[in-house]
Design a protein around this motif. Structure first.
Motif, mmCIF file in Angstrom:
data_model
loop_
_atom_site.group_PDB
_atom_site.id
_atom_site.type_symbol
_atom_site.label_atom_id
_atom_site.label_comp_id
_atom_site.label_asym_id
_atom_site.label_seq_id
_atom_site.Cartn_x
_atom_site.Cartn_y
_atom_site.Cartn_z
ATOM 1 N N LEU A 116 0.836 -0.705 0.004
ATOM 2 C CA LEU A 116 -0.078 -0.069 0.347
ATOM 3 C C LEU A 116 0.701 1.237 -0.215
ATOM 4 O O LEU A 116 0.788 2.244 -0.471
ATOM 5 C CB LEU A 116 -0.657 0.140 1.504
ATOM 6 N N ALA A 117 2.211 1.161 0.935
ATOM 7 C CA ALA A 117 2.710 2.188 0.413
ATOM 8 C C ALA A 117 3.564 2.464 -0.681
ATOM 9 O O ALA A 117 4.000 3.182 -0.918
ATOM 10 C CB ALA A 117 3.887 2.059 2.190
ATOM 11 N N ASN A 118 4.195 1.451 -1.197
ATOM 12 C CA ASN A 118 4.561 1.954 -1.985
ATOM 13 C C ASN A 118 4.093 2.352 -3.480
ATOM 14 O O ASN A 118 4.613 2.885 -4.020
ATOM 15 C CB ASN A 118 5.319 0.246 -2.960
ATOM 16 N N LYS A 119 2.583 1.601 -3.219
ATOM 17 C CA LYS A 119 1.873 2.187 -4.131
ATOM 18 C C LYS A 119 0.617 3.652 -4.296
ATOM 19 O O LYS A 119 0.529 4.709 -4.388
ATOM 20 C CB LYS A 119 0.743 1.390 -4.736
ATOM 21 N N GLY A 120 1.122 3.737 -2.818
ATOM 22 C CA GLY A 120 0.694 5.393 -2.375
ATOM 23 C C GLY A 120 2.304 6.296 -1.634
ATOM 24 O O GLY A 120 3.195 6.476 -1.903
ATOM 25 N N ALA A 121 1.277 7.125 -0.773
ATOM 26 C CA ALA A 121 2.226 7.952 0.349
ATOM 27 C C ALA A 121 2.436 7.547 1.724
ATOM 28 O O ALA A 121 1.291 6.780 2.023
ATOM 29 C CB ALA A 121 1.618 9.437 -0.012
ATOM 30 N N ARG A 122 3.571 7.402 2.633
ATOM 31 C CA ARG A 122 3.411 6.879 3.954
ATOM 32 C C ARG A 122 3.582 8.371 4.505
ATOM 33 O O ARG A 122 4.649 8.999 4.149
ATOM 34 C CB ARG A 122 4.784 6.004 3.767
ATOM 35 N N ALA A 146 -2.255 6.019 2.496
ATOM 36 C CA ALA A 146 -2.341 6.292 1.723
ATOM 37 C C ALA A 146 -2.458 5.765 0.403
ATOM 38 O O ALA A 146 -1.527 6.410 -0.010
ATOM 39 C CB ALA A 146 -2.860 7.904 1.735
ATOM 40 N N ARG A 147 -3.782 5.730 -0.210
ATOM 41 C CA ARG A 147 -3.459 5.105 -1.810
ATOM 42 C C ARG A 147 -4.361 5.810 -2.645
ATOM 43 O O ARG A 147 -6.016 5.305 -2.294
ATOM 44 C CB ARG A 147 -3.219 3.176 -1.704
#
Length: 428
Positions: free
Chosen positions: A44-50, A290-291
């Protein structure tokens, strides 16, 4: 880089908010934790924002009241296990804006049969609404063979079912049923709160077990519970992907407070004790990821300060819901940061924390310093457990500047509690 205008967003995206129970920042591998396996959250982090600096309240009810209303507890917190029915929640705001709304998971915010519906959730599947966390024999009721409430109706399960599976199925079904219209799904997970017990993926899972007879259970099962929690996050995300609605769905994942105290995890090469209930960082520092495919740049990291009052305005901002005239909001939208813009990063966050009316902890902080209303001032970067307050006479320029800013932050909320109490007495 994604180049997206804030005005070019889809008017009413779907919102899925996943809130893990008792999950500190250190438990997620993408954040630097090494004790547990969290491949789905990491993806989820890899495809969005952490986000690296998100802070909750130290325990569940204060966090959830702040999260759901966008207000600091100083304004509207009443007692543990309750959300004041006079409050407007994000469920109300989304329902009033035409969204289909549902909540599934842990409630613990009011025993009335219509509690979730009162706060805007048309459909609900909840643990600990009107029914106790223990049955008459003293068994915990949330995990194996659980007792849940569907739209206020109590249902006992006794065929080897697992509570987290049931509530996640409910969320998945809701998403599928409403895939062609805007929806808001709030999933306050039952995992990974104690009692620490086997999951269906554990070697010693017992489908006939009626629930733990002890509050804490056995901490050795905590890694299994983290893995299963992560698996359920993946289940929700996979459902959204399978329905082809990832580009119109904002998924937000967070923990509700620090990890429970018996748990010691490895974080960036050192022991990291759970701090649930404490106002130190191990009690308030939580994961936030968030993604939103096509909107949020992949594998992005943000170090801005975020607190739980910020979630409501952020989600409403994403959904183009005008809240300016509907309710008082302490939070600041971080939607611009999600979309790769600078936004208006917080200079500080504030906390009023008194969950059971016994000992008030009130403070303002930034990423380096924390000032309590009682006067204690700490460099939390160098003094993580807040053992040695800084003396004003020995502070360097940086510390003095932060001290003065945090004094002003505390002053902003100094009389709010008393003023609201006086107003209430006047109405009576």
């Amino acid at each position: 880089m994604l180049t997206i205008s804030l005005n070019a967003q889809i008017n009413q995206p779907n919102i899925v908010l996943i809130l893990a129970d008792d999950l500190g920042f250190e438990c997620v591998t993408a954040n630097g934790g090494t004790s547990y396996h969290t491949p789905n959250i990491d993806l989820l982090a890899n495809k969005g924002a952490r986000f690296e600096n998100c802070h909750s309240q130290p325990v569940c009810t204060p966090s959830r009241v702040q999260l759901m209303t966008g207000q600091y507890n100083v304004r509207n917190y009443t007692v543990f296990g309750e959300l004041d029915r006079s409050q407007i929640s994000f469920g109300n705001l989304f329902k009033n804006a035409g969204y289909k709304t549902a909540i599934a998971g842990k409630w613990q915010l009011g025993e009335e049969k219509d509690s979730p519906q009162h706060f805007g959730f048309e459909e609900s599947c909840l643990w600990q609404q009107s029914y106790s966390r223990k049955d008459t024999a003293g068994h915990d009721t949330r995990f194996s063979n659980p007792i849940l409430e569907f739209n206020g109706e109590v249902k006992h399960f006794n065929n080897g079912e697992y509570g987290p599976d049931i509530v996640s199925d409910f969320i998945c079904d809701f998403i599928e049923q409403n895939k062609d219209q805007p929806f808001f799904a709030y999933y306050p997970m039952i995992l990974s709160h104690c009692p620490f017990v086997p999951t269906p993926d554990s070697k010693d899972w017992d489908s006939q077990n009626l629930g733990s007879l002890t509050y804490k259970g056995e901490p050795k099962y905590f890694p299994d519970m983290i893995s299963y929690m992560d698996k359920l996050v993946g289940k929700i995300v996979s459902k959204i992907e399978a329905l082809g609605i990832s580009e119109n769905t904002l998924i937000i994942f967070a923990g509700d407070n620090g990890t429970d105290k018996p748990i010691i995890s490895m974080f960036k090469g050192t022991d990291y004790p759970g701090g649930k209930g404490k106002t130190t960082d191990n009690g308030t520092h939580v994961p936030l990821i968030a993604r939103w495919d096509g909107k949020i740049e992949k594998n992005r990291t943000c170090s801005d300060l975020i607190d739980f009052s910020d979630f409501l305005p952020t989600m409403c901002d994403a959904a183009n819901i005008d809240i300016s005239s509907q309710t008082t909001i302490d939070g600041v939208s971080f939607l611009p940061q999600l979309l790769g813009k600078k936004g208006k990063p917080r200079k500080w966050i504030y906390s009023w924390y008194d969950p059971r009316g016994k000992e008030l902890k009130e403070f303002a902080r930034n990423t380096k310093y924390k000032l309590y209303s009682t006067g204690e001032f700490y460099n939390i970067k160098e003094d993580f457990f807040e053992k040695t307050p800084l003396a004003l006479v020995t502070m360097n320029r940086d510390a003095k500047q932060s001290y003065n800013k945090l004094i002003k932050a505390l002053d902003k909320y100094k009389n709010i509690r008393e003023e609201k109490a006086n107003t209430k007495r006047g109405k009576n």
